[in-house]
Motif scaffolding. Structure first.
Motif, PDB file in Angstrom:
ATOM      1  N   TRP A   1     -14.789   2.999   0.712  1.00 55.58           N
ATOM      2  CA  TRP A   1     -13.586   3.126  -0.095  1.00 55.58           C
ATOM      3  C   TRP A   1     -12.399   2.660   0.719  1.00 55.58           C
ATOM      4  O   TRP A   1     -12.310   2.921   1.905  1.00 55.58           O
ATOM      5  CB  TRP A   1     -13.348   4.586  -0.495  1.00 55.58           C
ATOM      6  N   SER A   2     -11.501   1.955   0.084  1.00 56.14           N
ATOM      7  CA  SER A   2     -10.259   1.628   0.773  1.00 56.14           C
ATOM      8  C   SER A   2      -9.425   2.890   0.871  1.00 56.14           C
ATOM      9  O   SER A   2      -9.691   3.882   0.201  1.00 56.14           O
ATOM     10  CB  SER A   2      -9.473   0.553   0.009  1.00 56.14           C
ATOM     11  N   LEU A   3      -8.404   2.852   1.698  1.00 57.43           N
ATOM     12  CA  LEU A   3      -7.552   4.020   1.883  1.00 57.43           C
ATOM     13  C   LEU A   3      -6.942   4.477   0.564  1.00 57.43           C
ATOM     14  O   LEU A   3      -6.929   5.659   0.244  1.00 57.43           O
ATOM     15  CB  LEU A   3      -6.433   3.658   2.868  1.00 57.43           C
ATOM     16  N   VAL A   4      -6.463   3.532  -0.222  1.00 63.12           N
ATOM     17  CA  VAL A   4      -5.842   3.874  -1.498  1.00 63.12           C
ATOM     18  C   VAL A   4      -6.871   4.406  -2.489  1.00 63.12           C
ATOM     19  O   VAL A   4      -6.615   5.343  -3.245  1.00 63.12           O
ATOM     20  CB  VAL A   4      -5.120   2.647  -2.089  1.00 63.12           C
TER      21      VAL A   4
ATOM     22  N   VAL B   1       0.837  -1.196   0.000  1.00 60.24           N
ATOM     23  CA  VAL B   1       0.000   0.000   0.000  1.00 60.24           C
ATOM     24  C   VAL B   1       0.872   1.247   0.000  1.00 60.24           C
ATOM     25  O   VAL B   1       0.588   2.236  -0.684  1.00 60.24           O
ATOM     26  CB  VAL B   1      -0.941   0.009   1.229  1.00 60.24           C
ATOM     27  N   LYS B   2       1.958   1.203   0.772  1.00 61.84           N
ATOM     28  CA  LYS B   2       2.877   2.342   0.826  1.00 61.84           C
ATOM     29  C   LYS B   2       3.464   2.624  -0.558  1.00 61.84           C
ATOM     30  O   LYS B   2       3.522   3.786  -0.996  1.00 61.84           O
ATOM     31  CB  LYS B   2       4.005   2.049   1.819  1.00 61.84           C
ATOM     32  N   GLU B   3       3.884   1.563  -1.254  1.00 52.75           N
ATOM     33  CA  GLU B   3       4.452   1.746  -2.590  1.00 52.75           C
ATOM     34  C   GLU B   3       3.406   2.258  -3.567  1.00 52.75           C
ATOM     35  O   GLU B   3       3.703   3.081  -4.441  1.00 52.75           O
ATOM     36  CB  GLU B   3       5.039   0.418  -3.087  1.00 52.75           C
ATOM     37  N   ASN B   4       2.156   1.784  -3.419  1.00 54.45           N
ATOM     38  CA  ASN B   4       1.083   2.265  -4.290  1.00 54.45           C
ATOM     39  C   ASN B   4       0.832   3.746  -4.048  1.00 54.45           C
ATOM     40  O   ASN B   4       0.622   4.521  -4.988  1.00 54.45           O
ATOM     41  CB  ASN B   4      -0.191   1.451  -4.048  1.00 54.45           C
TER      42      ASN B   4
END
Length: 264
Positions: A208-211, A113-116
């Motif tokens: 919604w997801s965080l991303v 998720v961080k990389e996204n």
């Protein structure tokens, strides 16, 4: 986050063979830290946020240090070396492997998720719109988070199926500390996984997801006026990842303490 409970522990406690008047100070300190965590958890919102999860991971690290201190006590080590407790030690060892797997997979999810989020950040700076494969990424994220939650549930059920044991008073208190921290751990991990997958109930109908939130806002506004900046978002994910790294190292220490018992 969901409120923790140690009710499952009551099913495993039968009687004690000795009754000292007072628990070891380290055990008492561990019990106090567990109570502090529960009080803090009860004071935060039932809907987990990035900030509360990061705080929970930091607080959980303190609890794991308490577990390691309790298991490392000569009194605990001596008690666990008795042949009648070999099955208990092996069960705790099996559980530690499963927990390390879940911690590692959760850490990998946070890293993804961080990389996204970094990719979104880079795309915004280049003004190139949405990041490719975003929908696929979110779908896989939800799938992996659901799988990790299911594995976590299986571990909790195994604890519930553990046979009652006739423990001396100190060992009874020590194992209760281990199990109480396990209940807290499950609550924190589950909240983190639900938060990442966007499966937590929101005040609004749409989930919604965080991303997803990050990308939707970035695509619509494109002016950097997000509720949480991209830089802050990446930092939060990094903080979560660091917290999970600490958890993993703590689980290794706990496993080493248990293996030390079997080597005696």
């Amino acid at each position: 986050m969901a409120s923790t409970s140690s009710s499952a522990d009551d099913n495993h406690h039968t009687r004690s063979t000795s009754l000292p008047t007072r628990s070891h100070p380290i055990v008492l300190q561990a019990q106090e830290e567990i109570q502090k965590f529960k009080q803090w958890e009860a004071s935060v919102s039932s809907v987990p946020t990035a900030a509360t999860i990061c705080s929970a991971l930091t607080r959980l690290q303190v609890l794991y240090e308490c577990v390691d201190s309790v298991l490392s006590l000569p009194l605990t080590q001596k008690a666990l070396t008795q042949s009648q407790y070999t099955e208990l030690v092996n069960e705790l060892l099996d559980k530690s492997i499963s927990l390390m797997d879940i911690c590692g997979s959760t850490r990998d999810l946070v890293s993804q998720v961080k990389e996204n989020a970094r990719n979104v950040q880079s795309a915004l700076r280049r003004r190139k719109g949405e990041v490719s494969l975003t929908t696929s990424f979110i779908k896989n994220l939800k799938k992996d988070a659901k799988k990790a939650i299911a594995s976590l549930k299986q571990i909790d059920e195994k604890i519930g199926d553990m046979k009652p044991l006739d423990l001396d008073q100190h060992l009874l208190s020590a194992i209760k500390v281990v199990r109480d921290v396990g209940v807290v751990r499950s609550s924190v991990y589950r909240s983190l996984l639900l938060f990442l997958s966007g499966s937590v109930e929101k005040p609004k109908p749409t989930r919604w997801s965080l991303v997803q939130k990050l990308i939707q806002k970035a695509t619509m506004e494109r002016n950097g006026n997000l509720e949480i900046s991209n830089d802050d978002m990446v930092c939060l994910f990094q903080e979560m990842e660091n917290g999970l790294d600490c958890m993993f190292r703590s689980l290794i220490k706990t496993r080493a303490s248990l293996l030390n018992v079997l080597s005696r």
